[in-house]
Write an enzyme that holds these catalytic residues in place. Structure first.
Site, PDB file in Angstrom:
ATOM      1  N   CYS A   1      -0.630   0.400  -9.291  1.00 24.76           N
ATOM      2  CA  CYS A   1      -0.321  -0.154  -7.986  1.00 24.76           C
ATOM      3  C   CYS A   1      -1.539  -0.696  -7.683  1.00 24.76           C
ATOM      4  CB  CYS A   1       0.133   1.001  -6.862  1.00 24.76           C
ATOM      5  SG  CYS A   1       0.029   0.155  -5.292  1.00 24.76           S
TER       6      CYS A   1
ATOM      7  N   GLY B   1       0.905  -1.190   0.082  1.00 24.61           N
ATOM      8  CA  GLY B   1      -0.103  -0.132   0.185  1.00 24.61           C
ATOM      9  C   GLY B   1       0.965   1.083   0.052  1.00 24.61           C
ATOM     10  N   LEU B   2       2.012   1.308  -0.756  1.00 24.70           N
ATOM     11  CA  LEU B   2       2.783   2.415  -0.878  1.00 24.70           C
ATOM     12  C   LEU B   2       3.323   3.120   0.417  1.00 24.70           C
ATOM     13  CD1 LEU B   2       1.113   4.025  -4.160  1.00 24.70           C
ATOM     14  CD2 LEU B   2       3.369   2.626  -3.906  1.00 24.70           C
TER      15      LEU B   2
ATOM     16  N   GLY C   1       8.824  -8.523 -14.500  1.00 23.67           N
ATOM     17  CA  GLY C   1       8.101  -9.572 -13.905  1.00 23.67           C
ATOM     18  C   GLY C   1       8.514 -10.564 -13.880  1.00 23.67           C
TER      19      GLY C   1
HETATM   20  C1  LIG Z   1       6.883  -5.596  -2.089  1.00 17.27           C
HETATM   21  C2  LIG Z   1       6.815  -5.020  -3.120  1.00 17.27           C
HETATM   22  C3  LIG Z   1       6.529  -3.736  -3.286  1.00 17.27           C
HETATM   23  C4  LIG Z   1       6.445  -3.144  -4.404  1.00 17.27           C
HETATM   24  N1  LIG Z   1       6.299  -1.550  -4.500  1.00 17.27           N
HETATM   25  C5  LIG Z   1       5.978  -0.984  -5.752  1.00 17.27           C
HETATM   26  C6  LIG Z   1       6.099   0.488  -5.735  1.00 17.27           C
HETATM   27  O1  LIG Z   1       6.074   1.063  -4.697  1.00 17.27           O
HETATM   28  N2  LIG Z   1       5.783   0.929  -7.038  1.00 17.27           N
HETATM   29  C7  LIG Z   1       5.704   0.167  -8.138  1.00 17.27           C
HETATM   30  O2  LIG Z   1       5.550   0.849  -9.258  1.00 17.27           O
HETATM   31  N3  LIG Z   1       5.757  -1.135  -8.242  1.00 17.27           N
HETATM   32  C8  LIG Z   1       6.042  -1.856  -7.029  1.00 17.27           C
HETATM   33  N4  LIG Z   1       6.070  -2.972  -6.727  1.00 17.27           N
HETATM   34  C9  LIG Z   1       6.017  -3.830  -8.199  1.00 17.27           C
HETATM   35  C10 LIG Z   1       7.517  -4.163  -8.585  1.00 17.27           C
HETATM   36  O3  LIG Z   1       8.275  -2.951  -8.991  1.00 17.27           O
HETATM   37  C11 LIG Z   1       7.329  -5.124  -9.983  1.00 17.27           C
HETATM   38  O4  LIG Z   1       6.518  -4.575 -10.939  1.00 17.27           O
HETATM   39  C12 LIG Z   1       6.454  -6.455  -9.536  1.00 17.27           C
HETATM   40  O5  LIG Z   1       6.964  -6.879  -8.478  1.00 17.27           O
HETATM   41  C13 LIG Z   1       6.928  -7.471 -10.865  1.00 17.27           C
HETATM   42  O6  LIG Z   1       8.231  -7.665 -10.847  1.00 17.27           O
HETATM   43  P1  LIG Z   1       8.974  -8.899 -10.126  1.00 17.27           P
HETATM   44  O7  LIG Z   1       8.145 -10.280 -10.477  1.00 17.27           O
HETATM   45  O8  LIG Z   1      10.416  -8.976 -10.824  1.00 17.27           O
HETATM   46  O9  LIG Z   1       8.899  -8.524  -8.720  1.00 17.27           O
HETATM   47  C14 LIG Z   1       6.388  -3.785  -5.566  1.00 17.27           C
HETATM   48  C15 LIG Z   1       6.518  -5.209  -5.734  1.00 17.27           C
HETATM   49  C16 LIG Z   1       6.620  -5.958  -4.356  1.00 17.27           C
HETATM   50  C17 LIG Z   1       6.854  -7.438  -4.302  1.00 17.27           C
END
Ligand SMILES: Cc1cc2nc3c(=O)[nH]c(=O)nc-3n(C[C@H](O)[C@H](O)[C@H](O)COP(=O)(O)O)c2cc1C
Length: 307
Positions: A134, A76-77, A247
């Site tokens: 988000c 939740g940012l 992703g």
């Molecule tokens: C714990 C957590 C916090 C995240 N916070 C943000 C964020 O603040 N802003 C955002 O654009 N994406 C956020 N993401 C998404 C990631 O940047 C990414 O797009 C997503 O996890 C898919 O990539 P991955 O499978 O390599 O993790 C968050 C992901 C995770 C797991």
């Protein structure tokens, strides 16, 4: 070998990365947390935690749940807010070699524009990444990114508020991601990053209640890689601006798949939780692959699977 990549070719300053490996927002803090683990200056860019106008505490606990091949989060940012970021983090980044990109979010279009405006001209910040994806906030976030018109309105407002290059991060939770991509490119996005997490949930059967405090969350990690790869392929074929793939990227071969699908750069997210060195391991693996295949320029690999 030349791994450098220009992520904002149409922008007057540009956004020249030394290599295509970036960290994904929310999974690498402000970069400082990983500084002692490996030489983060070797990376192409660091994308910091999503930042809002005011500080946020985030959603109720629990906010993380492991799944088969993935992770559900409903953070939740939670963040320190843009003023503290400018005061406490930017001066550290200003002496780094690695570029830092600030991921921004808001509940209204005006929020996004105000955060972008605050960041304009701050030393240590090379670009903004607009999070219209988000899934874990009540208002704004993915609501904007699910629809081409509202997505474009956010991007136009951010572009008007900042002279920095603007990346726009898309959500997979929409019926036609390529349409959203085209709309944000037309609204002035310098580059497009995708994907954010896939909306999901888990249930605690002992309590007969949703496991996450906020009921739903966003799925990340290897489970979403094929979905992300497909969407990167779609979007890279639809827009003329650089695409950043994200992703489930866990290994160098995952990263190379995204590059061959048309991504100019990639972001490493959840993989850093298992292996904090993952971004560097992936960079070294890309270099090894290029050496083995006799590839001089990274740009020769971009979109190789499309030809
Ligand atoms: C714990 C957590 C916090 C995240 N916070 C943000 C964020 O603040 N802003 C955002 O654009 N994406 C956020 N993401 C998404 C990631 O940047 C990414 O797009 C997503 O996890 C898919 O990539 P991955 O499978 O390599 O993790 C968050 C992901 C995770 C797991």
């Amino acid at each position: 070998m030349n791994l450098s990549i220009q992520l904002a070719p149409k922008h007057h300053q540009g956004l020249l990365l030394a290599n295509p490996v970036m960290t994904a927002a929310g999974t690498f803090g402000y970069g400082t947390e990983y500084n002692h683990i490996f030489d983060i200056q070797k990376l192409g860019a660091i994308v910091c935690k999503g930042t809002t106008l005011e500080p946020r505490d985030g959603n109720p606990q629990p906010r993380l749940a492991e799944t088969a091949c993935g992770l559900l989060n409903s953070i939740g940012l939670q963040n320190i807010g843009v003023k503290a970021l400018i005061r406490d983090k930017a001066p550290i980044w200003a002496i780094w070699r690695v570029l830092v990109i600030v991921n921004i979010a808001g509940e209204t279009i005006d929020d996004y524009a105000k955060v972008a405006d605050e960041l304009d001209g701050v030393a240590g910040i090379s670009a903004v990444e607009v999070n219209i994806s988000c899934p874990n906030i009540k208002a704004g976030g993915a609501e904007f990114g699910a629809n081409p018109d509202s997505a474009a309105r956010v991007v136009a407002a951010v572009k008007a508020a900042t002279s920095l290059p603007v990346l726009v991060k898309l959500t997979p939770n929409t019926s036609d991601i390529a349409k959203v991509a085209v709309a944000v490119a037309e609204a002035g996005a310098d580059a497009i990053s995708l994907i954010n997490t896939v909306k999901g949930m888990a249930i605690d059967i002992a309590r007969r209640r949703p496991l996450l405090g906020d009921i739903t969350g966003g799925l990340s990690g290897p489970a979403i890689k094929p979905v992300a790869l497909y969407m990167v392929y779609e979007v890279a074929g639809a827009v003329g601006v650089p695409v950043v793939g994200c992703g489930g990227i866990t290994t160098a071969s995952d990263a190379i798949e995204f590059i061959m699908a048309g991504a100019s750069a990639i972001q490493v997210g959840t993989a850093s939780f298992n292996n904090p060195r993952a971004p560097l391991d992936i960079l070294e693996g890309i270099e090894e692959f290029m050496q083995k295949e006799g590839i001089e320029n990274l740009t020769d690999l971009i979109g190789a699977a499309r030809r």
